[in-house]
Scaffold this motif. Structure first.
Motif, PDB file in Angstrom:
ATOM      1  N   VAL A 673     -54.494  68.559  35.993  1.00  0.00           N
ATOM      2  CA  VAL A 673     -53.460  68.894  36.975  1.00  0.00           C
ATOM      3  C   VAL A 673     -54.023  69.978  37.893  1.00  0.00           C
ATOM      4  CG1 VAL A 673     -51.139  69.795  37.350  1.00  0.00           C
ATOM      5  CG2 VAL A 673     -51.599  68.309  35.387  1.00  0.00           C
ATOM      6  N   ARG A 722     -49.744  61.863  42.134  1.00  0.00           N
ATOM      7  CA  ARG A 722     -50.583  61.360  41.048  1.00  0.00           C
ATOM      8  C   ARG A 722     -51.610  60.392  41.629  1.00  0.00           C
ATOM      9  NH1 ARG A 722     -48.109  62.526  36.112  1.00  0.00           N
ATOM     10  NH2 ARG A 722     -45.927  63.232  36.323  1.00  0.00           N
ATOM     11  N   GLU A 741     -53.488  64.784  38.866  1.00  0.00           N
ATOM     12  CA  GLU A 741     -52.305  65.092  39.680  1.00  0.00           C
ATOM     13  C   GLU A 741     -52.562  66.341  40.505  1.00  0.00           C
ATOM     14  OE1 GLU A 741     -47.490  66.126  39.173  1.00  0.00           O
ATOM     15  OE2 GLU A 741     -48.744  65.649  37.408  1.00  0.00           O
ATOM     16  N   ARG A 743     -50.559  69.370  42.524  1.00  0.00           N
ATOM     17  CA  ARG A 743     -49.268  70.044  42.686  1.00  0.00           C
ATOM     18  C   ARG A 743     -49.425  71.238  43.622  1.00  0.00           C
ATOM     19  NH1 ARG A 743     -47.355  70.567  36.359  1.00  0.00           N
ATOM     20  NH2 ARG A 743     -47.234  68.327  35.887  1.00  0.00           N
ATOM     21  N   PRO A 762     -53.892  69.223  30.689  1.00  0.00           N
ATOM     22  CA  PRO A 762     -52.510  69.119  30.226  1.00  0.00           C
ATOM     23  C   PRO A 762     -52.276  69.893  28.948  1.00  0.00           C
ATOM     24  CG  PRO A 762     -53.693  67.045  29.908  1.00  0.00           C
ATOM     25  CD  PRO A 762     -54.569  67.921  30.744  1.00  0.00           C
TER      26      PRO A 762
END
Length: 772
Positions: A673, A722, A741, A743, A762
C-alpha cells in the motif's frame, strides 16, 4: 397652568420639606467616587499596549459595559435625553420649580403629566442604596430627592451629572447604562448613535420593558421635539428589528464583527479567573494579532474559492518572542470559515509530519552519529516492526540514492530520516521530544520508526516553542502570556529553562533550515519558504493531507502556522507550500518590515570546512561540523561518522523476491500500500517498478492491462486506486504479477501539492506507521 403665586406656594411648601430631609444629601458620593467604583459586567482582555481585544461576561445579574465619557456620547443622544427627561436641565439648579408646580397643579385637578423629576433628581435615586426604579413616589421621597439634587448640583458639574446618569440609568431588561444598551440593541458604540437610535434609547428610560409599538410611539414624540419628524418613517419596523437582535454573549467595540482573541481569552480566564470589571493586560500585540487573523482568513478563503475549492476550513497561528517567550499572537481559529470555531487549534493535538525531522538530526549530530555531510542511502528500506514490515518511502523523482544529511533534511526525504531514527532509536528520540516540551502520549517504542515522520499527536504551541529552542541555541524555555511574574494570582509556575541540544548542534541545524539550496530538490528554488532576510523554516504534512504545518524562526521571532480541518477531513491538494507557508511568510515579513533579521553567530564549538563527495554524489561545498568530526572528502563506503556504512546495513537484501530462473517483479511486493507524501509535490512523485531476476530474458511491463516498456527499472507517476502490475514474456503471457494500492492522492492533480509518500506492507502496524 399654575400661576406665579401658585409656583411660589409650591416652592415654599417644598422648602420646608427640604430642610427636614437635608441630612440625607450628605451621604451622596462624589463624581470621582462613582466613576471609580463602576464595574462592567465583563472582564476586558487588553494587548500589551492597552488596546481592547476581548470582553468576557462574568456578572450574570446585570449587563453593564464600560463607563462612557460624555464626550464619547453622540450629540443626538444628549439632545434626546434632555428633550425627553428634563428640558430645562441646563437652566435649573437641581429642581425644576416650574415643573414641580405644574405637577402639583395637575395632581390637584387629577390630571396626568410627565412628573417633575429632573435628570439630577433621578440620578440621586440611582446613587442611593435602594433606588426606586419604578412606581410613584410619596411627597416625602420627592422632597428627599429634591434636597439631594440641590446638593448634587452644588457639588457636581452639569456634564458630570449627565455623564453619570447615562451610565447608571436602567434600560431594557437587565441592561444598565448607555454602553451596554447601544452595543446590545444597535450593535455600535454610543458615539455612533444617530437621531432615530437616540430617540429610541431615550424612550426606553420612561418605559424600559414596554412593547415595541409603545416605544416607537414615544420615540416619535421625542423626534418631533428634536425637530426631526421625518425620522419617524418606518420607526415601528426599526424598533421591532432592534428588539429582535439577540444579545451577544460579550460586549465588544472591535471594528470586526468577530472578536480578536476569543481562544486566548478563554485560556487566560482558565488560568487567573478574572472578576467583573477587571482589565487584564497580556503580552499580545494588537496589530500583529489582527494581521495574523486577517491573513489566515484571507488565505483560507482563497484556497476555498469556487474555481479551485481545496476543502480546508481551519487554521491557527502562534507568534513567540525568541528572547522572552512572550506570546505576541494567538489565533486559535478561522472564525466564521470554521465549522468548529470554538475549538482552539493552537492547543489541539494533531500529527506534525516532517516538522519533527530537525530535532531528529540535531540529536544525531549531538551524539556524533552523523554530520550534515554524512551520506544516507535514499533507497527502498524494509524494517521489522511488531510482527510486520515498516516500509517508508518518498517519491520525489524517484529514490535519489546517496544524499547528504543537509539535502535529506532540507528536501524532507523520508527514508534517510527513518535510517537516522534507527541510529538514534525511537526510545531516545521520544525522550528528546518530551524534553522539548512536546506532549507525547506514549513512549518511543509505541510509535516505532514512524516517530521520525511525525506520528505523535502534538500541539501547535508546543511545536512552535520547540523551534524557538533551536533559535535560542538549544535551550527550551517556557512561554508567557501575562507580563510580570509568571507566578501571579492563580497563574501556573512554568518549568525552568533547560538545555536539550548543544549550541553547536542547534546552530548546524539552523544553517540547514535556512539554506534554500538544500530544499530545492523537493520544493524548487522559488518557494514561499525563501524570505529576503534570515529565516530558518520547515514544513510538515500528516497522513492523507489532514494537517499542514509551517514552523520557523528569525533572529527575533518564532512563528508557527497550522491549517487543516478541525474534524479531521483530508484537504484537497493543500500542502506546506500552498497552505501554511504563505501565511507563515506573510507574518514573518510583517514582523520584519522595519526590523532586520540577521543570521546567528557561529558558536566556538563548530568549524567550517570545504568537503568533496566521492563520485560527485553532491557538488563540493563548505560545510559546518562539530569540532573533531570535520572531513575533507566523504566516501560512499564509510565517511568519518560511519554513516554510509550504517546506512547500507539497513538496506533491503538485494536478493529479496528474486527468482533466478525466470524474470520476476522485485519491487513492489504483492499487497503493498503506497501513501503519497504530502510534503512533496504530487507531480514529482514516482513509484519504482523493478525486475528482480531473469534480467537477460526479454520481458515487458504491463500495468492494468496497458504496456509500460521493457526497461529493467520503470518510474511511474502514481494514481489513486488498486492496480495490477505484470511482467509479460515475448509471447504475451504473464510470468509474474503483483497487486498494489495507492492512497492519499486525489484526482485534483492540476495543483502541485506538497505530499508525502510512504509505502507499507499490509502487515505493517496501522497505529504506528504514519502516512505523513
Amino acid at each position: 397652568m399654575p400661576s406665579k403665586r401658585g409656583t411660589a406656594t409650591v416652592r415654599a411648601v417644598l422648602c420646608a420639606l427640604l430642610i427636614a430631609a437635608a441630612p440625607c444629601a450628605h451621604a451622596l458620593p462624589s463624581f470621582e467616587q462613582v466613576r471609580a467604583h463602576w464595574r462592567s459586567s465583563d472582564w476586558l482582555l487588553l494587548s500589551r499596549d492597552g488596546v481592547p481585544l476581548e470582553r468576557t461576561r462574568v456578572d450574570k445579574t446585570a449587563r453593564r459595559g464600560d463607563w462612557v465619557a460624555l464626550a464619547d456620547v453622540s450629540p443626538a443622544l444628549r439632545e434626546a435625553i434632555v428633550m425627553s427627561e428634563d428640558k430645562r436641565f441646563y437652566e435649573h439648579s437641581g429642581v425644576d420649580w416650574h415643573g414641580a408646580a405644574a405637577a402639583a397643579w395637575a395632581d390637584l385637578w387629577n390630571t396626568r403629566t410627565r412628573g417633575a423629576s429632573t435628570v439630577t433628581m433621578q440620578l440621586t435615586g440611582l446613587l442611593s442604596d435602594e433606588p426606586e426604579r419604578s412606581g410613584r413616589r410619596s411627597i416625602v421621597q420627592k422632597a428627599g430627592q429634591a434636597v439631594s439634587a440641590l446638593w448634587l448640583e452644588r457639588s457636581w458639574r452639569k456634564d458630570q451629572i449627565l455623564e453619570a446618569y447615562l451610565n447608571l440609568v436602567p434600560f431594557r431588561g437587565e441592561t444598565i447604562g448607555l454602553s451596554a444598551l447601544s452595543l446590545t440593541l444597535f450593535g455600535k458604540a454610543p458615539s455612533g448613535l444617530d437621531e432615530r437610535e437616540a430617540a429610541i434609547a431615550a424612550a426606553l428610560i420612561r418605559a424600559p420593558n414596554a412593547p415595541y409599538t409603545k416605544v416607537s410611539e414615544r420615540a416619535c414624540h421625542i423626534l418631533r421635539d428634536m425637530k426631526a419628524p421625518e425620522r419617524c418613517a418606518n420607526l415601528d419596523s426599526y424598533v421591532e428589528l432592534a428588539f429582535a437582535r439577540p444579545a451577544p454573549a460579550i460586549l465588544t467595540v472591535s471594528p470586526d464583527p468577530e472578536s480578536l482573541a476569543p481562544h486566548f481569552a478563554r485560556r487566560i480566564a482558565d488560568e487567573i479567573h478574572p472578576v467583573a470589571g477587571e482589565r487584564v493586560v497580556t503580552t499580545l500585540d494588537a496589530k500583529l494579532q489582527r494581521f495574523a487573523t486577517d491573513t489566515l482568513k484571507r488565505t483560507l478563503a482563497e484556497l476555498n474559492a469556487p474555481a479551485h475549492a481545496r476543502n480546508v476550513h481551519d487554521g491557527a497561528v502562534v507568534v513567540l518572542d525568541n528572547a522572552t517567550g512572550n506570546v505576541l499572537a494567538w489565533v486559535g481559529s478561522s472564525g466564521g470559515l470554521s465549522g468548529a470555531r470554538d475549538v482552539d487549534a493552537v492547543l489541539a493535538r494533531r500529527q506534525p509530519g516532517s516538522s519533527l525531522k530537525p530535532f531528529l538530526y540535531a540529536e544525531a549530530i549531538d551524539e556524533r552519529r552523523l554530520t550534515t555531510a554524512s551520506l544516507l542511502d535514499d533507497a527502498p528500506l524494509d524494517l521489522q516492526a511488531g510482527g510486520g514490515l515498516y516500509i517508508p518511502q518518498n517519491y520525489d523523482k524517484d529514490f535519489k540514492g546517496w544524499v547528504s544529511v543537509r539535502t535529506a533534511l532540507g528536501s524532507s526525504l523520508n527514508v534517510p530520516a527513518v535510517r537516522t531514527v534507527v541510529l538514534v532509536t525511537p526510545h531516545r528520540f521520544a525522550k528528546t521530544l518530551t524534553a522539548l516540551g512536546l506532549p507525547l502520549a506514549q513512549s518511543g517504542d509505541y510509535y516505532g520508526y514512524s516517530i521520525a515522520l511525525g506520528s505523535p499527536d502534538i500541539t501547535l504551541l508546543s511545536l512552535t516553542n520547540a523551534y524557538r529552542a533551536l533559535a535560542n541555541g538549544g535551550v527550551v524555555a517556557p512561554t508567557h502570556d501575562l507580563p510580570g511574574s509568571p507566578a501571579a494570582r492563580n497563574h501556573r509556575t512554568p518549568d525552568p529553562a533547560h538545555r536539550v541540544f548543544s549550541a553547536d548542534a542547534a546552530y548546524i541545524i539552523t544553517t540547514v533550515l535556512s539554506d534554500n539550496n538544500a530544499r530545492t530538490r523537493t520544493f524548487g528554488f522559488d518557494n514561499p519558504l525563501a524570505t529576503p532576510f534570515f529565516s530558518a523554516v520547515k514544513t510538515g504534512t500528516s497522513k492523507d493531507m489532514r494537517d499542514n504545518w509551517t514552523i520557523g524562526f528569525t533572529s527575533r521571532y518564532t512563528v508557527g502556522v497550522w491549517v487543516g480541518n478541525a474534524e479531521g477531513d483530508p484537504m484537497w491538494d493543500v500542502s506546506g507550500v500552498t497552505g501554511a507557508s504563505p501565511i507563515w511568510a506573510a507574518v514573518v515579513e510583517y514582523l520584519h518590515r522595519n526590523v532586520p533579521s540577521t543570521p546567528p553567530v557561529a558558536p566556538p564549538g563548530v568549524v567550517r570546512t570545504r568537503v568533496a563527495f566521492e563520485h560527485d554524489v553532491e557538488p563540493a561545498r563548505y560545510e559546518w561540523f562539530l569540532k573533531g568530526t570535520e572531513m575533507s572528502t566523504v566516501h560512499l563506503a564509510a565517511d568519518a561518522s560511519g554513516a554510509s556504512e550504517r546506512s547500507t546495513a539497513y538496506a533491503p537484501p538485494s536478493a529479496r523476491n528474486a527468482r533466478s530462473a525466470a524474470p520476476s517483479i522485485g519491487s513492489p511486493t504483492d499487497g503493498t500500500v503506497f501513501a503519497l507524501d504530502p510534503d512533496i509535490p504530487a507531480q514529482r512523485q514516482r513509484i519504482v517498478f523493478e525486475r528482480a531476476g531473469g534480467a537477460s530474458t526479454r520481458s515487458t511491463w504491463r500495468l492494468d492491462g496497458k504496456p509500460l516498456g521493457h526497461a529493467e527499472r520503470v518510474l511511474w507517476l502514481p494514481w489513486p486506486g488498486r492496480h495490477l502490475l505484470e511482467l509479460v514474456n515475448a509471447q504475451g503471457a504473464s510470468v509474474d504479477a503483483v497487486h498494489f494500492e495507492v492512497r492519499g492522492a486525489t484526482a485534483r492533480t492540476a495543483a502541485a501539492p506538497e505530499t508525502r509518500a510512504q509505502a507499507r506492507s499490509p502487515r505493517a502496524q496501522p497505529a504506528k506507521a504514519p502516512a505523513g
